[in-house]
Design a protein around this motif. Structure first.
Motif, PDB file in Angstrom:
ATOM      1  N   LEU A  19     -18.624   2.573  -0.305  1.00 50.00           N
ATOM      2  CA  LEU A  19     -19.459   1.934  -1.316  1.00 50.00           C
ATOM      3  C   LEU A  19     -18.597   1.580  -2.524  1.00 50.00           C
ATOM      4  N   HIS A  20     -18.676   0.337  -2.952  1.00 51.92           N
ATOM      5  CA  HIS A  20     -17.839  -0.080  -4.068  1.00 51.92           C
ATOM      6  C   HIS A  20     -18.603  -0.959  -5.044  1.00 51.92           C
ATOM      7  N   HIS A  21     -18.004  -1.120  -6.206  1.00 55.01           N
ATOM      8  CA  HIS A  21     -18.633  -1.889  -7.277  1.00 55.01           C
ATOM      9  C   HIS A  21     -17.581  -2.208  -8.339  1.00 55.01           C
ATOM     10  N   PRO A  22     -17.638  -3.404  -8.926  1.00 52.57           N
ATOM     11  CA  PRO A  22     -18.436  -4.555  -8.481  1.00 52.57           C
ATOM     12  C   PRO A  22     -17.916  -5.058  -7.129  1.00 52.57           C
ATOM     13  N   ASN A  23     -18.807  -5.623  -6.341  1.00 49.85           N
ATOM     14  CA  ASN A  23     -18.400  -6.082  -5.014  1.00 49.85           C
ATOM     15  C   ASN A  23     -17.469  -7.285  -5.063  1.00 49.85           C
ATOM     16  N   ARG A  24     -17.641  -8.138  -6.098  1.00 45.66           N
ATOM     17  CA  ARG A  24     -16.896  -9.393  -6.143  1.00 45.66           C
ATOM     18  C   ARG A  24     -17.191 -10.170  -4.853  1.00 45.66           C
ATOM     19  N   TRP A  25     -16.158 -10.429  -4.013  1.00 46.37           N
ATOM     20  CA  TRP A  25     -16.430 -11.122  -2.743  1.00 46.37           C
ATOM     21  C   TRP A  25     -16.498 -10.155  -1.572  1.00 46.37           C
ATOM     22  N   HIS A  26     -16.309  -8.870  -1.821  1.00 43.54           N
ATOM     23  CA  HIS A  26     -16.188  -7.894  -0.743  1.00 43.54           C
ATOM     24  C   HIS A  26     -17.547  -7.464  -0.179  1.00 43.54           C
ATOM     25  N   TYR A  27     -17.522  -7.115   1.083  1.00 38.89           N
ATOM     26  CA  TYR A  27     -18.721  -6.687   1.818  1.00 38.89           C
ATOM     27  C   TYR A  27     -18.753  -5.168   1.934  1.00 38.89           C
ATOM     28  N   ASP A  28     -19.933  -4.586   1.859  1.00 42.77           N
ATOM     29  CA  ASP A  28     -20.161  -3.223   2.328  1.00 42.77           C
ATOM     30  C   ASP A  28     -21.635  -3.095   2.726  1.00 42.77           C
ATOM     31  N   SER A  35     -17.375 -14.213   9.371  1.00 38.27           N
ATOM     32  CA  SER A  35     -16.861 -13.085   8.602  1.00 38.27           C
ATOM     33  C   SER A  35     -18.023 -12.380   7.913  1.00 38.27           C
ATOM     34  N   PHE A  36     -18.013 -11.045   7.916  1.00 40.90           N
ATOM     35  CA  PHE A  36     -19.018 -10.285   7.172  1.00 40.90           C
ATOM     36  C   PHE A  36     -18.934 -10.651   5.692  1.00 40.90           C
ATOM     37  N   GLY A  67     -23.686 -18.056  13.959  1.00 42.84           N
ATOM     38  CA  GLY A  67     -24.761 -17.929  12.986  1.00 42.84           C
ATOM     39  C   GLY A  67     -24.350 -17.686  11.563  1.00 42.84           C
ATOM     40  N   GLY A  68     -23.083 -17.296  11.343  1.00 45.66           N
ATOM     41  CA  GLY A  68     -22.642 -16.999   9.991  1.00 45.66           C
ATOM     42  C   GLY A  68     -21.606 -17.974   9.477  1.00 45.66           C
ATOM     43  N   TRP A  69     -20.776 -17.505   8.555  1.00 46.63           N
ATOM     44  CA  TRP A  69     -19.776 -18.350   7.902  1.00 46.63           C
ATOM     45  C   TRP A  69     -18.452 -17.606   7.816  1.00 46.63           C
TER      46      TRP A  69
END
Length: 323
Positions: free
Chosen positions: A234-243, A177-178, A163-165
């Motif tokens: 929790l992070h910022h900016p996320n860029r391509w990262h997931y949380d 991948s998340f 269902g994802g990418w």
């Protein structure tokens, strides 16, 4: 700073990029008032600083994904750079830079004319080959009014059976991948906001949501354990990262577009988000991706973050109102 009003006042003592979103999302300020604050992004603060870094040809750092002249050994030494065109456009979108402004329209035109992907020389708004990059390009293009329909079609054909990418699909990966899935979901949601989407894009977006929801946004389907402990940071900016906060903010945006009620499977991630709140009512920045930036927009890891706090508060407001 424990009262909600104190936290709001702290958030408002900030850049226009944060203030206008506080006014819209937390205070329900009338549109003319927050729109006037939003308009300042072009001339004051972070937005103006980032626009001032733009090259004459419309790019940033003379490159699409990495700055011109950036070497593989630089990546190993300094980390992934965040100053080129793709990440600068995404940051302007995050700031809320008005896409209807003359400056924004000129950016779209110049990037389309002059920017080519490092990977294969493709015109920028035709996309690259990697799903994470293309998901963000769709999100940026949809926001700023570029024609990214061909990239959407490509992404629809790259969805995996679960269902994802996954941006490692071309290297043989058959599990989503998340990280990649949230990038593509944000792109498809932006495309749907801008155009209404297609039946195929809406179906794909729903299947990607199901991939995350079945895993409570952060768990392994096989064991129930966190798929990656960093998903809870929790992070910022996320860029391509997931949380989890990025995922929760996505589901909030999707709910506001479609009118869907919050899914009960979000509750675990909501509880985790609440547990991260500090005694003074703010949320900390747990970490930030390493790499070259134009300038910092947060106080640093371990300190209260206005960006994280804004996003956490609007997610919890939505959850309380709709759940």
């Amino acid at each position: 700073m424990t009262a909600a009003g104190d936290v709001i006042a702290w958030l408002l003592d900030s850049d226009p990029a944060i203030r206008w979103q506080v006014m819209r999302d937390l205070l329900d300020t009338p549109v003319p008032e927050w729109a006037a604050e939003r308009a300042k992004i072009e001339t004051i603060g972070w937005g103006a600083k980032l626009l001032a870094c733009q090259d004459e040809d419309g790019q940033w750092a003379a490159g699409s994904f990495v700055p011109r002249g950036f070497k593989p050994q630089d990546w190993e030494r300094f980390g992934q750079p965040w100053t080129a065109t793709t990440f600068s456009l995404s940051q302007l979108r995050e700031f809320g830079f008005d896409p209807s402004s003359d400056r924004a329209k000129r950016i779209v035109e110049l990037v389309g004319l002059n920017s080519r992907w490092d990977e294969g020389g493709q015109p920028y708004w035709e996309g690259e080959v990697e799903e994470c990059i293309n998901g963000r390009t769709v999100a940026d293009g949809a926001y700023f009014g570029a024609d990214i329909s061909s990239i959407v079609v490509r992404l629809l054909g790259e969805r995996l059976d679960d269902g994802g990418w996954n941006c490692e699909r071309a290297n043989g990966s058959i599990r989503s991948s998340f990280h990649t899935t949230i990038n593509v979901l944000e792109g498809l949601l932006g495309y749907e906001k801008a155009t209404g989407g297609t039946s195929e894009s809406r179906q794909a977006r729903q299947s990607g949501e199901s991939f995350l929801l079945e895993r409570s946004l952060f768990r392994r389907l096989s064991s129930g354990n966190p798929a990656d402990d960093q998903f809870l940071c929790l992070h910022h900016p996320n860029r391509w990262h997931y949380d989890i906060l990025r995922a929760l903010d996505y589901f909030r945006s999707a709910s506001m577009l479609t009118g869907a009620e919050p899914d009960p499977r979000l509750a675990d991630a909501i509880a985790r988000l609440r547990s991260k709140r500090l005694a003074d009512g703010t949320w900390p920045l747990d970490w930030t991706p390493k790499g070259q930036v134009w300038f910092e927009v947060d106080a640093g890891p371990g300190k209260p973050s206005k960006w994280v706090t804004l996003r956490a508060m609007r997610v919890l407001k939505w959850w309380k109102q709709r759940a």
